[in-house]
Design an enzyme around this catalytic site. Structure first.
Site, short mmCIF file in Angstrom:
data_model
loop_
_atom_site.label_atom_id
_atom_site.label_comp_id
_atom_site.label_asym_id
_atom_site.label_seq_id
_atom_site.Cartn_x
_atom_site.Cartn_y
_atom_site.Cartn_z
N CYS A 135 0.81 -1.22 0.00
CA CYS A 135 0.00 0.00 0.00
C CYS A 135 0.84 1.27 0.00
CB CYS A 135 -0.94 0.00 1.21
SG CYS A 135 -2.04 -1.42 1.25
N HIS A 149 -9.18 3.05 -1.98
CA HIS A 149 -7.74 2.77 -1.95
C HIS A 149 -7.25 2.11 -3.23
CE1 HIS A 149 -3.82 1.84 -0.64
NE2 HIS A 149 -4.05 0.71 -0.01
#
Length: 402
Positions: free
Chosen positions: A85, A340
């Protein structure tokens, strides 16, 4: 730690960011063109002026051709990077260090991910097969991060119902902020009672405790600090860039108690040392943090030194991290409001710091502490699972030396 940092040696002179959302009718190429063109225009340069490119994407392309094909770049170095991430932040870190080294005069960091019509619901990489005794690959992300909540309640003696209220307030805050952001995927405020009543996903986590899935892209152009004012009268100076990968022993370590991310603690400590920050709560004006799940943001407040251990739940409840609080966290709405897209999130966070430090955020979410003398912004990503993470922390400011 052994990092020396590049404080005030590199500046961001241009940024671009698409809206994040369910872009069913848009391609990876189209989003890359939009974010990079906006970044180039804000820096007053052409894409041909950029010496080297770093592209962060987890599953929306392989090799530098993903970017060079979309932008029609010929004979330039284009490096594709991936780091869970923190992928977009990793692209920025490498571009900044390349410029600071003198290898290039101007570099671009780009992040992109298209997940909504990819067949994947989130992280798009398949785990490497193992014998099942190592790591947390057999758990979903909501399941692994849900372990933070009961662990926190138990360690600090917080009533479970009260902690549920606190976690709901984290989600409520970020949706309030996202409702004021034209680039956010979710632009509606959500009442706390609705958040608490949402269907369960894992453990104490309901639907609104989890970030969404979206498509998006963001880009930044960096140059040496002494060249910054050739491109903009409001550059943003890089104070610190820290990245660490943990030993990934948490899942099998009986001493790990799921109330901290040791990798975040380490990367924050290193970033603060690079930037000369000794009191983050007092010196930092705003923070963009990785709120993949509401208990993640709660724990991060302590790992980043914004709250004392065992006190973040009280600070959340009292509004310390609200838009009008002492230290606004996720003023753009965070992952909760944006979703995301893995490769883009880190640079989207930096885009909010860019807007706020330059005084270009819309008045309805402009941060008051920036006008009161605090001139530093922090961005933070983590990737992986509790006990086995990578972590990135940056600090940027509107003036050199500050």
């Amino acid at each position: 730690m052994g990092s020396n940092g590049i404080r005030d040696r590199v500046a961001i002179v241009g940024m671009g960011c698409t809206a994040f959302g369910e872009h069913w009718g848009r391609s990876v190429d189209g989003m890359l063109v939009e974010s990079t063109t906006a970044a180039a225009e804000s820096a007053g340069v052409a894409l041909a002026d950029v010496d080297a490119f770093w592209l962060g994407t987890q599953g929306s392309g392989v090799s530098g051709l993903t970017l060079s094909r979309a932008l029609r770049i010929a004979d330039k170095p284009v490096t594709r990077v991936e780091n869970f991430c923190a992928t977009g932040s990793e692209a920025l870190r490498q571009a900044c260090y390349a410029v600071a080294s003198g290898a290039y005069d101007m570099a671009m960091a780009v992040g992109v991910e298209k997940l909504k019509d990819s067949g994947f619901s989130g992280l798009s990489g398949a785990p490497v097969p193992d014998d099942g005794t190592v790591g947390m690959n057999d758990m979903t992300a909501p399941a692994s991060f849900s372990l933070l909540a009961p662990a926190y309640a138990r360690r600090y003696g917080v009533d479970t119902a009260e902690l549920k209220d606190v976690l709901a307030r984290v989600a409520w805050k970020n949706h309030v902020n996202g409702a004021r952001n034209e680039r956010a995927q979710f632009r509606k405020e959500v009442p706390i009672e609705r958040i608490k009543a949402a269907p369960a996903v894992a453990g104490m986590l309901g639907v609104f405790d989890c970030s969404g899935v979206s498509d998006g892209s963001a880009a930044a152009i960096v140059v040496r600090a002494e060249d910054a004012h050739r491109h903009t009268d409001k550059p943003i100076f890089v104070k610190a860039l820290s990245f660490v990968a943990g030993a990934a022993a948490g899942a099998s370590d009986p001493g790990y108690d799921f109330t901290t991310f040791p990798e975040v603690v380490a990367s924050a400590r290193d970033a603060y040392r690079q930037a000369g920050v000794t009191d983050p709560r007092a010196q930092i004006a705003m923070a963009e943090v990785h709120d993949c799940f509401t208990p993640t943001e709660l724990v991060l407040m302590e790992d980043l030194g914004f709250s004392d251990r065992g006190q973040a739940w009280k600070d959340v409840r009292s509004g310390v991290f609200d838009l009008d609080g002492d230290l606004p966290v996720n003023p753009d709405g965070g992952l909760k409001a944006f979703g995301h897209p893995i490769g883009a999130s880190g640079l989207r966070m930096m885009f909010e710091a860019w807007l706020q430090l330059r005084g270009e955020a819309p008045p309805e979410r402009r941060i008051a502490s920036l006008a009161e003398g605090r001139r530093l912004a922090l961005t933070q990503n983590l990737g992986g699972a509790p006990g086995e993470c990578v972590s990135f922390v940056s600090l940027v400011g509107a003036e050199p030396g500050a």
